[in-house]
Design a protein around this motif. Structure first.
Motif, PDB file in Angstrom:
ATOM      1  N   PRO A  73       1.125  -1.314   0.119  1.00 17.57           N
ATOM      2  CA  PRO A  73       0.092   0.065  -0.017  1.00 17.57           C
ATOM      3  C   PRO A  73       0.720   0.953  -0.165  1.00 17.57           C
ATOM      4  O   PRO A  73       0.719   2.517  -0.383  1.00 17.57           O
ATOM      5  N   PHE A  74       2.037   1.094   0.190  1.00 17.17           N
ATOM      6  CA  PHE A  74       2.762   2.427  -0.032  1.00 17.17           C
ATOM      7  C   PHE A  74       3.420   2.997  -0.947  1.00 17.17           C
ATOM      8  O   PHE A  74       3.173   4.218  -1.034  1.00 17.17           O
ATOM      9  N   ALA A  75       3.835   1.689  -1.980  1.00 15.67           N
ATOM     10  CA  ALA A  75       4.289   1.759  -2.800  1.00 15.67           C
ATOM     11  C   ALA A  75       2.861   2.647  -4.361  1.00 15.67           C
ATOM     12  O   ALA A  75       3.354   3.689  -4.967  1.00 15.67           O
ATOM     13  N   VAL A  76       1.938   1.487  -3.470  1.00 14.31           N
ATOM     14  CA  VAL A  76       0.311   2.593  -4.575  1.00 14.31           C
ATOM     15  C   VAL A  76       0.333   3.998  -3.941  1.00 14.31           C
ATOM     16  O   VAL A  76      -0.033   5.196  -4.498  1.00 14.31           O
ATOM     17  N   LEU A  77       0.567   4.459  -2.536  1.00 15.55           N
ATOM     18  CA  LEU A  77       0.344   5.724  -2.179  1.00 15.55           C
ATOM     19  C   LEU A  77       1.151   6.391  -3.227  1.00 15.55           C
ATOM     20  O   LEU A  77       1.208   7.489  -3.344  1.00 15.55           O
TER      21      LEU A  77
END
Length: 379
Positions: A73-77
């Protein structure tokens, strides 16, 4: 046993997280697809706020679990930050540079000043408080959609109340559409001279619709800025449509009927606005001057309409606003369907949504633009 349960739970949450990411990717792709060519794309794009919010919750969940899966999810953010910026703006108020040439623009769907909500003895009664608020606002340019005026009535001549009384220039794109000869449409008022103006009609038929674009070239102390006041195809969704759908939950037949009705209205709007935004962009690209495109777009930031504009223009809320910036004053919360876009040669400051003016079904929005000296020299 406890360890096995934890592994299963972790796997289930990971699968759900992956589904959310795929949903988000589908939404990003759908933003590029004209609903006029493939209408389901409009619905997928419309749903994008859901996976964006869910991804943020997964970021918190995996972080609290101290799991390496927080990377997903951090990469998506990080990769999708531009889409999060459409959802919520984080900007601090900036002071306009001293000596800069500025232009403050107010955009407002006035809902015909509530005239048809207050009919007295067959004659519409406008909201005097709303008219006075608009007339006395310190903006330099006023782009008013769903404008209402009766030129044959001293009491209801809003051209005079807002424009003439305060020595404003005006360009009006209105039609006489009811039996008492009221003018309805889009009006641009300006404290600076209007050099030229025109209308972009979305229909070639003799019957004109309220949805259109009015444009005006504003002479700002020797520099010209072209202002487009926009009113795209309405969603045509009323409060009772939402209420009927909610109340039908539990009654399968009724819920399907109300749901289909709602979906048809959304589809019709997605398709119409996809065509209209291309007509608008053709005129924007042809402008010899810096442009400001503002008004009621009737589409959220996760739509083909918004995306097409955002690819060529900057958005004043994203660059100079803060918070959610919701502009729809109705039963559906958090909708930002009124926007201001601008081109190179301009820089936005202090974008504001005016929640103090809550008499229309839209909140007014305003921003201050600085005309860049470099742009002026090139001209």
């Amino acid at each position: 046993m406890s360890g096995t349960f934890k592994k299963i739970r972790r796997r289930v949450w990971l699968i759900i997280n992956i589904v959310v990411v795929l949903w988000l990717l589908a939404g990003v792709y759908s933003l590029q697809v004209p609903p006029s060519e493939f209408w389901p794309a409009g619905f997928v794009a419309f749903s994008m706020p859901v996976p964006l919010v869910l991804n943020f919750f997964f970021l918190i969940y995996w972080a609290l679990r101290r799991s390496w899966l927080v990377v997903l999810p951090f990469a998506v953010l990080i990769l999708g930050w531009s889409y999060y910026a459409r959802l919520i703006a984080i900007n601090f108020e900036q002071e306009v540079p001293k000596g800069a040439k500025t232009l403050q623009v107010l955009s407002f769907n006035t809902h015909v000043f509530n005239a048809y909500d207050k009919i007295s003895e067959g004659v519409p009664q406008v909201s005097d408080d709303m008219i006075e608020w608009v007339a006395t606002h310190p903006a330099d340019v006023f782009c008013l959609q769903e404008f209402y005026s009766r030129v044959n009535s001293i009491e209801h001549n809003n051209f005079n109340k807002i424009g003439t009384r305060y020595n404003k220039y005006k360009f009006a794109s209105t039609d006489e559409t009811d039996r008492i000869k009221a003018n309805l449409g889009i009006v641009i008022f300006s404290k600076y001279p209007i050099v030229k103006g025109g209308t972009i009609h979305f229909s070639n038929t003799p019957v004109r619709t309220a949805n259109r674009v009015a444009w005006a070239d504003i002479d700002v102390e020797g520099d010209t800025v072209r202002i487009f006041a926009v009113h795209l195809q309405s969603m045509s969704i009323k409060a009772e449509d939402i209420e009927n759908t909610y109340s039908a939950i539990g009654d399968e037949a009724s819920f399907k009927k109300e749901g289909r009705n709602l979906a048809r209205r959304l589809k019709r709007g997605f398709v119409a606005r996809a065509t209209q935004v291309q007509m608008l962009l053709d005129h924007v690209r042809a402008s010899p001057y810096p442009v400001i495109v503002c008004g009621d777009f009737n589409d959220i930031p996760f739509s083909y309409t918004y995306n097409e504009l955002a690819e060529e223009l900057d958005n004043a809320f994203v660059e100079a606003g803060s918070g959610l910036g919701s502009t729809y004053n109705g039963i559906l919360p958090f909708l930002r369907i009124d926007n201001q876009f601008y081109s190179e040669g301009l820089e936005a400051y202090n974008f504001e949504t005016h929640y103090e003016m809550d008499l229309s079904d839209h909140f007014p929005v305003s921003a201050t633009y600085v005309l860049k000296p470099k742009a002026r020299e090139e001209r």
